[in-house]
Write a protein that holds these residues in place. Structure first.
Motif, PDB file in Angstrom:
ATOM      1  N   UNK A 221       3.753 -11.712  -0.295  1.00 35.36           N
ATOM      2  CA  UNK A 221       4.471 -10.501  -1.135  1.00 35.36           C
ATOM      3  C   UNK A 221       4.905  -9.431   0.255  1.00 35.36           C
ATOM      4  N   UNK A 222       5.743  -9.337   0.908  1.00 36.01           N
ATOM      5  CA  UNK A 222       5.473  -7.426   1.132  1.00 36.01           C
ATOM      6  C   UNK A 222       6.588  -6.521   0.496  1.00 36.01           C
ATOM      7  N   UNK A 223       7.582  -5.698   0.880  1.00 40.25           N
ATOM      8  CA  UNK A 223       8.006  -4.791   0.086  1.00 40.25           C
ATOM      9  C   UNK A 223       9.357  -5.470   0.645  1.00 40.25           C
ATOM     10  N   UNK A 224      10.464  -6.078  -0.109  1.00 39.17           N
ATOM     11  CA  UNK A 224      11.211  -6.512  -0.144  1.00 39.17           C
ATOM     12  C   UNK A 224      13.246  -5.678  -0.202  1.00 39.17           C
ATOM     13  N   UNK A 225      14.051  -6.587   1.040  1.00 40.66           N
ATOM     14  CA  UNK A 225      15.044  -5.942   0.258  1.00 40.66           C
ATOM     15  C   UNK A 225      15.513  -6.030  -0.816  1.00 40.66           C
ATOM     16  N   UNK A 226      14.864  -6.863  -1.428  1.00 39.89           N
ATOM     17  CA  UNK A 226      15.403  -7.071  -2.954  1.00 39.89           C
ATOM     18  C   UNK A 226      13.992  -8.625  -3.296  1.00 39.89           C
ATOM     19  N   UNK A 227      14.485  -8.433  -4.934  1.00 37.57           N
ATOM     20  CA  UNK A 227      13.152  -9.643  -5.555  1.00 37.57           C
ATOM     21  C   UNK A 227      13.406 -10.722  -5.269  1.00 37.57           C
ATOM     22  N   UNK A 228      12.799 -10.653  -4.230  1.00 39.71           N
ATOM     23  CA  UNK A 228      13.428 -12.655  -4.382  1.00 39.71           C
ATOM     24  C   UNK A 228      13.281 -13.709  -5.107  1.00 39.71           C
ATOM     25  N   UNK A 229      12.998 -13.074  -5.894  1.00 42.53           N
ATOM     26  CA  UNK A 229      13.368 -14.420  -7.119  1.00 42.53           C
ATOM     27  C   UNK A 229      14.961 -14.142  -7.690  1.00 42.53           C
ATOM     28  N   UNK A 230      15.525 -13.144  -7.622  1.00 43.01           N
ATOM     29  CA  UNK A 230      16.856 -12.919  -7.877  1.00 43.01           C
ATOM     30  C   UNK A 230      17.877 -12.996  -6.916  1.00 43.01           C
ATOM     31  N   UNK A 231      16.791 -12.731  -5.690  1.00 46.03           N
ATOM     32  CA  UNK A 231      17.772 -12.743  -4.114  1.00 46.03           C
ATOM     33  C   UNK A 231      17.078 -13.513  -3.604  1.00 46.03           C
ATOM     34  N   UNK A 232      17.072 -15.074  -3.069  1.00 44.91           N
ATOM     35  CA  UNK A 232      16.431 -15.540  -2.668  1.00 44.91           C
ATOM     36  C   UNK A 232      16.648 -15.642  -1.028  1.00 44.91           C
ATOM     37  N   UNK A 233      17.280 -14.486  -0.227  1.00 48.74           N
ATOM     38  CA  UNK A 233      17.561 -14.595   0.915  1.00 48.74           C
ATOM     39  C   UNK A 233      17.271 -12.997   1.143  1.00 48.74           C
ATOM     40  N   UNK A 234      16.058 -12.645   0.498  1.00 43.74           N
ATOM     41  CA  UNK A 234      15.568 -10.696   0.993  1.00 43.74           C
ATOM     42  C   UNK A 234      14.856 -11.151   2.184  1.00 43.74           C
ATOM     43  N   UNK A 235      14.733 -10.026   2.755  1.00 47.97           N
ATOM     44  CA  UNK A 235      13.528  -9.977   3.527  1.00 47.97           C
ATOM     45  C   UNK A 235      12.732  -8.893   3.687  1.00 47.97           C
ATOM     46  N   UNK A 236      11.698  -9.229   4.292  1.00 49.17           N
ATOM     47  CA  UNK A 236      10.490  -7.774   4.810  1.00 49.17           C
ATOM     48  C   UNK A 236      10.621  -6.340   4.965  1.00 49.17           C
ATOM     49  N   UNK A 237      10.792  -5.263   4.495  1.00 44.53           N
ATOM     50  CA  UNK A 237      10.902  -4.585   5.159  1.00 44.53           C
ATOM     51  C   UNK A 237      10.121  -3.487   5.570  1.00 44.53           C
ATOM     52  N   UNK A 238       9.875  -3.617   6.943  1.00 39.73           N
ATOM     53  CA  UNK A 238       8.695  -2.653   7.924  1.00 39.73           C
ATOM     54  C   UNK A 238       8.403  -1.514   6.983  1.00 39.73           C
ATOM     55  N   UNK A 239       8.715  -0.659   7.247  1.00 41.71           N
ATOM     56  CA  UNK A 239       8.176   0.776   6.163  1.00 41.71           C
ATOM     57  C   UNK A 239       8.859   1.797   5.350  1.00 41.71           C
ATOM     58  N   UNK A 240       8.488   2.097   4.747  1.00 39.59           N
ATOM     59  CA  UNK A 240       8.649   3.029   3.781  1.00 39.59           C
ATOM     60  C   UNK A 240       8.382   4.125   3.665  1.00 39.59           C
ATOM     61  N   UNK A 241       9.403   5.428   3.079  1.00 43.49           N
ATOM     62  CA  UNK A 241       8.540   6.921   2.780  1.00 43.49           C
ATOM     63  C   UNK A 241       7.923   6.509   1.358  1.00 43.49           C
ATOM     64  N   UNK A 242       6.897   7.307   1.011  1.00 46.88           N
ATOM     65  CA  UNK A 242       6.755   7.970  -0.062  1.00 46.88           C
ATOM     66  C   UNK A 242       7.253   7.692  -0.892  1.00 46.88           C
ATOM     67  N   UNK A 243       8.825   8.608  -0.261  1.00 46.99           N
ATOM     68  CA  UNK A 243       9.573   8.705  -1.650  1.00 46.99           C
ATOM     69  C   UNK A 243      10.708   7.779  -2.393  1.00 46.99           C
ATOM     70  N   UNK A 244      10.416   6.770  -0.913  1.00 44.73           N
ATOM     71  CA  UNK A 244      11.482   5.272  -0.678  1.00 44.73           C
ATOM     72  C   UNK A 244      10.644   4.598  -1.685  1.00 44.73           C
ATOM     73  N   UNK A 245       9.408   4.307  -1.061  1.00 48.94           N
ATOM     74  CA  UNK A 245       8.484   4.172  -2.389  1.00 48.94           C
ATOM     75  C   UNK A 245       8.069   3.271  -3.506  1.00 48.94           C
ATOM     76  N   UNK A 246       8.526   4.939  -4.010  1.00 44.69           N
ATOM     77  CA  UNK A 246       8.379   6.135  -5.269  1.00 44.69           C
ATOM     78  C   UNK A 246       9.466   5.122  -5.947  1.00 44.69           C
ATOM     79  N   UNK A 247      10.657   5.178  -5.267  1.00 43.52           N
ATOM     80  CA  UNK A 247      11.843   5.486  -6.392  1.00 43.52           C
ATOM     81  C   UNK A 247      11.647   3.610  -6.541  1.00 43.52           C
ATOM     82  N   UNK A 248      11.487   2.827  -5.546  1.00 47.06           N
ATOM     83  CA  UNK A 248      11.790   1.445  -5.087  1.00 47.06           C
ATOM     84  C   UNK A 248      10.806   1.203  -6.878  1.00 47.06           C
TER      85      UNK A 248
END
Ligand code: ASP
Ligand code: MG
Length: 438
Positions: A221-248
């Motif tokens: 796993x990397x950080x995906x567009x959604x939890x792969x257990x809930x969203x089978x089609x989730x995709x990796x996100x190449x880049x996030x800011x600290x704030x975005x990652x913290x919120x996630x």
């Protein structure tokens, strides 16, 4: 000459099921960077097993089986590691005899999982020619508050000893292999940092050492567009800011422990979340936000919403303070809050909602408020540029079922009845990620 900044690399429990891959990773990294600090989690499943001993302190037969299987997961322990296993056995007996484990004893017992992992991996790294040395974080000077089971690292107070002790080892050319997940409380006892806490250990050490980069190496796993257990089609996100990652992380993305981002953000060190089998699909968390058009979704599937209507229809000054003061007095944390001028929706963890309701009951009796709930809701959070517009694309009947909505320019949180929340998650993912990216 400027001292070279170290790289901190943490391996998640699941990656340790292929120790050879971990050794290869560390060798490759160290051939490029002379100063590397390794942080390890317990082997996958071990923390769960140790927690189950604490939860059922009287099931001796079961404990013997658990100890045997933990032993089998760590073959070939050197003497110090065998010491950890022995200490674990004694702690289990202590818990059995007392019939219970208080929080500090539980933490001491659970902390053995990381110690075993470190003592088990060190000889493997040494056999590959690496100068690995085992370091237990509580002896290193990782100081935490006294919140056993979910403690917070006191970065300022830990920094001096950690820098000195790890600095000495790095200068001596060694490769420190540090236990994640654990520290020592202000009263001098072992603490643990909460589930998934070795990510947080790694970023805290990276921040204290002024690392050039922190790698969180995970299986699959990397950080995906959604939890792969809930969203089978989730995709990796190449880049996030600290704030975005913290919120996630705060809103339930299981891939990161909620406190992981903060130390790295404060020190300005990038975090790379890397799937061990597919390093190219990593997520880099740093100053730059996600590419425009990227949306990350998380769902906290079951939280409790209490609806407070202000009697008389208008809020008086101090109402919000009054509500949060009463909840805080009962140690009930507010997950999030949705307000209008007449209604206050307070979202609590589900297991704390009876206590939360009881804490607010006096306001009802005094005639200040009408209280209904707890209602079981899911909190759906979407993060990225332009998400407010995106969320508006949800089917109208789903939007209409929302119990609350809050937004910042880069994140929107919706409270929806639990069943609708899961549907909305899949629907939003379909609209925003799957169709958008084609
Ligand atoms: N071993 C701990 C846990 O399972 C810490 C971690 O995995 O990061 O929660
Ligand atoms: Mg783990």
């Amino acid at each position: 000459m400027k001292r070279r900044r170290p790289v901190v690399v943490k391996f998640g429990g699941a990656t340790l099921s292929d120790p050879a891959a971990v050794v290869r990773w560390v060798s490759a990294l160290r051939s490029r960077h002379p100063r590397v600090v390794v942080v390890l989690s317990a082997r996958e499943g071990v923390t769960d097993l140790l927690k189950s001993i604490v939860a059922k302190p009287r099931q001796r037969g079961n404990h013997r089986r658990i100890l045997a299987s933990i032993g089998r997961l760590h073959p070939g322990l050197p003497r110090t590691g065998a010491g950890s296993l022995e200490r674990l056995r004694r702690l289990v007996v202590q818990v059995e005899q007392a019939g219970r484990a208080d929080a500090p004893l539980a933490d001491r017992l659970v902390s053995q999982g990381e110690r075993l992992a470190v003592h088990w991996m060190v000889p493997k790294l040494q056999r590959a020619g690496l100068p690995a040395v085992a370091v237990e974080a509580d002896h290193l000077g990782v100081l935490t508050d006294n919140e056993y089971g979910a403690s917070t690292i006191l970065l300022r107070r830990s920094a001096g000893p950690v820098r000195r002790r790890l600095g000495d080892r790095l200068r001596a050319g060694q490769l420190p292999v540090v236990t994640g997940f654990i520290g020592r409380s202000l009263e001098g006892r072992v603490t643990t940092l909460g589930r998934g806490g070795s990510d947080y250990s790694a970023t805290a050490l990276g921040a204290m050492l002024g690392a050039s980069r922190i790698e969180l190496v995970k299986r699959g796993v990397s950080v995906l567009t959604g939890d792969p257990r809930r969203i089978p089609a989730s995709q990796p996100i190449p880049r996030l800011s600290y704030e975005e990652a913290e919120e996630l992380a705060q809103f339930g993305a299981k891939v990161l422990h909620p406190l992981t981002v903060e130390p790295a953000r404060a020190a300005g060190v990038e975090i790379h979340v890397i799937p061990i089998g597919d390093p190219a699909s990593r997520t880099v968390i740093g100053r730059r936000p996600a590419p425009v058009g990227t949306t990350a979704l998380t769902l906290l599937p079951a939280v409790a919403l209490l609806r407070l209507r202000v009697a008389g229809g208008r809020q008086r000054p101090g109402v919000v303070a009054e509500v949060s003061r009463r909840l805080a007095a009962e140690d009930v944390n507010i997950v999030t809050l949705f307000t209008s001028s007449t209604v206050l929706n307070v979202v609590l963890e589900e297991r704390r909602s009876p206590a939360g309701r009881a804490a607010l009951e006096p306001l009802v009796h005094e005639g200040q408020m009408v209280l209904d709930g707890p209602h079981r809701v899911g909190l759906l959070t979407a993060i990225g540029t332009g998400v407010l517009k995106d969320v508006a694309r949800l089917p109208p009947e789903l939007l209409a079922s929302a119990e609350g909505l809050s937004a910042t320019p880069r994140s929107v949180t919706l409270a929806l009845p639990t069943a609708q929340a899961q549907r909305a998650l899949l629907e939003l993912h379909r609209v925003l990620v799957e169709t958008e990216r084609k």
